[in-house]
Design an enzyme around this catalytic site. Structure first.
Site, mmCIF file in Angstrom:
data_model
loop_
_atom_site.group_PDB
_atom_site.id
_atom_site.type_symbol
_atom_site.label_atom_id
_atom_site.label_comp_id
_atom_site.label_asym_id
_atom_site.label_seq_id
_atom_site.Cartn_x
_atom_site.Cartn_y
_atom_site.Cartn_z
ATOM 1 N N LYS A 121 -2.597 21.842 -9.112
ATOM 2 C CA LYS A 121 -2.118 22.878 -10.024
ATOM 3 C C LYS A 121 -1.452 22.245 -11.240
ATOM 4 C CE LYS A 121 -1.429 26.321 -6.379
ATOM 5 N NZ LYS A 121 -0.464 27.217 -5.694
ATOM 6 N N PHE B 34 -9.300 10.853 4.320
ATOM 7 C CA PHE B 34 -9.428 11.639 3.106
ATOM 8 C C PHE B 34 -10.706 11.289 2.357
ATOM 9 C CE2 PHE B 34 -4.831 11.601 3.909
ATOM 10 C CZ PHE B 34 -4.624 12.968 3.972
ATOM 11 N N ASP C 191 9.719 6.962 0.116
ATOM 12 C CA ASP C 191 8.952 7.267 -1.085
ATOM 13 C C ASP C 191 8.541 5.970 -1.770
ATOM 14 O OD1 ASP C 191 8.177 9.052 -3.447
ATOM 15 O OD2 ASP C 191 9.639 7.697 -4.348
ATOM 16 N N GLU D 200 0.852 -1.189 0.000
ATOM 17 C CA GLU D 200 0.000 0.000 0.000
ATOM 18 C C GLU D 200 0.883 1.232 0.000
ATOM 19 O OE1 GLU D 200 -3.385 2.287 2.699
ATOM 20 O OE2 GLU D 200 -2.934 0.186 3.106
ATOM 21 N N GLU E 193 4.905 4.865 3.657
ATOM 22 C CA GLU E 193 4.539 6.249 3.949
ATOM 23 C C GLU E 193 5.807 7.027 4.308
ATOM 24 O OE1 GLU E 193 2.940 9.677 4.362
ATOM 25 O OE2 GLU E 193 1.588 8.034 3.811
ATOM 26 N N ASP F 237 -2.000 12.158 -3.437
ATOM 27 C CA ASP F 237 -2.003 13.612 -3.556
ATOM 28 C C ASP F 237 -2.331 13.984 -5.006
ATOM 29 O OD1 ASP F 237 -1.398 16.360 -3.681
ATOM 30 O OD2 ASP F 237 0.149 16.159 -2.143
#
Length: 241
Positions: free
Chosen positions: A150, A222, A123, A71, A96, A146
């Site tokens: 933008k 989230f 990462d 995960e 994580e 994430d």
């Protein structure tokens, strides 16, 4: 621990797109005294830091032949810890960068006596590259990554052609990639990439016979925020050919 980001195009000898994050750095965060004590006691056997050493998964979980799911971006581990008892026969490895998030998951694992969860701090793309051999995973999950909303940051999104190629290389034949997002623009981005990796067969959603799909009864932090704002949760499933 690798102190610089891998040049993935050189590593894999291709010109595919990988997230370009610059130097990977750990997010700062302070642990409570209890979290710090718990970390010092349990992290050495339940957690690992990013390294360039392949993981001996059977030895780490002390069992042979169990399927293994990675995960990426487990956050505070709310859904990880909730789903783990429903898939006790599966090895779950949560990746994580944020130490306080891992500390919360570690606490839940210890309190709940959950024995099928391990953690890696690093990462996710680097972890996949350096710590797992080709065709070693039964599943990869990326829940609510994430969205980098933008336009100038879209190159940082984890779902890219290069990462899909990397994931495909680490999945066993028949292995499953499961992605979920509540960000409409990111969902459209993913839709444009569903067929880009030829080793992955896009199965759409729902896929009732998915062998590695556990019903996500517990809502992540989230996901809960997204539902409160009437966002649509989009799920994507691929199978390694």
């Amino acid at each position: 621990m690798p102190n610089s980001q891998t040049n993935f195009n050189e590593t894999f000898e291709n010109d595919l797109d990988y997230p370009r994050l610059g130097s990977v750095s750990f997010r700062r965060g302070t642990l409570t005294d209890n979290q710090e004590a718990n970390w010092n006691e349990h992290w050495p056997h339940l957690g690992k830091e990013l390294s360039k050493e392949l993981i001996d998964v059977p030895a780490w979980f002390n069992r042979q032949d169990a399927p293994t799911i990675l995960e990426i971006g487990s956050g505070t581990g709310t859904s990880t810890a909730a789903m783990a008892p429903l898939e006790a026969d599966t090895n779950i490895i949560a990746v994580e960068l944020y130490k306080p998030g891992l500390a919360k998951l570690l606490g839940a694992v210890v309190r709940g006596e959950i024995d099928n969860v391990r953690m890696i701090r690093g990462d996710g793309v680097e972890v996949l590259t350096h710590m797992f051999a080709p065709e070693s995973l039964d599943g990869v999950r990326i829940f609510f990554p994430d969205p980098w909303p933008k336009a100038r940051h879209h190159k940082r999104r984890i779902i890219q052609s290069g990462v899909l190629n990397l994931i495909a290389s680490r999945l066993k034949p028949g292995g499953v990639l499961h992605v979920a997002t509540d960000h409409a623009d990111y969902a459209q981005w993913i839709e444009e990439l569903v067929d880009v990796e030829k080793q992955l067969e896009y199965m759409g959603w729902p896929w009732q016979e998915c062998p590695q799909l556990t019903d996500r009864q517990v809502i992540t932090k989230f996901e809960g925020k997204g539902l409160e704002q009437d966002h649509t949760i989009r799920e994507f499933l691929w199978r390694r050919k």
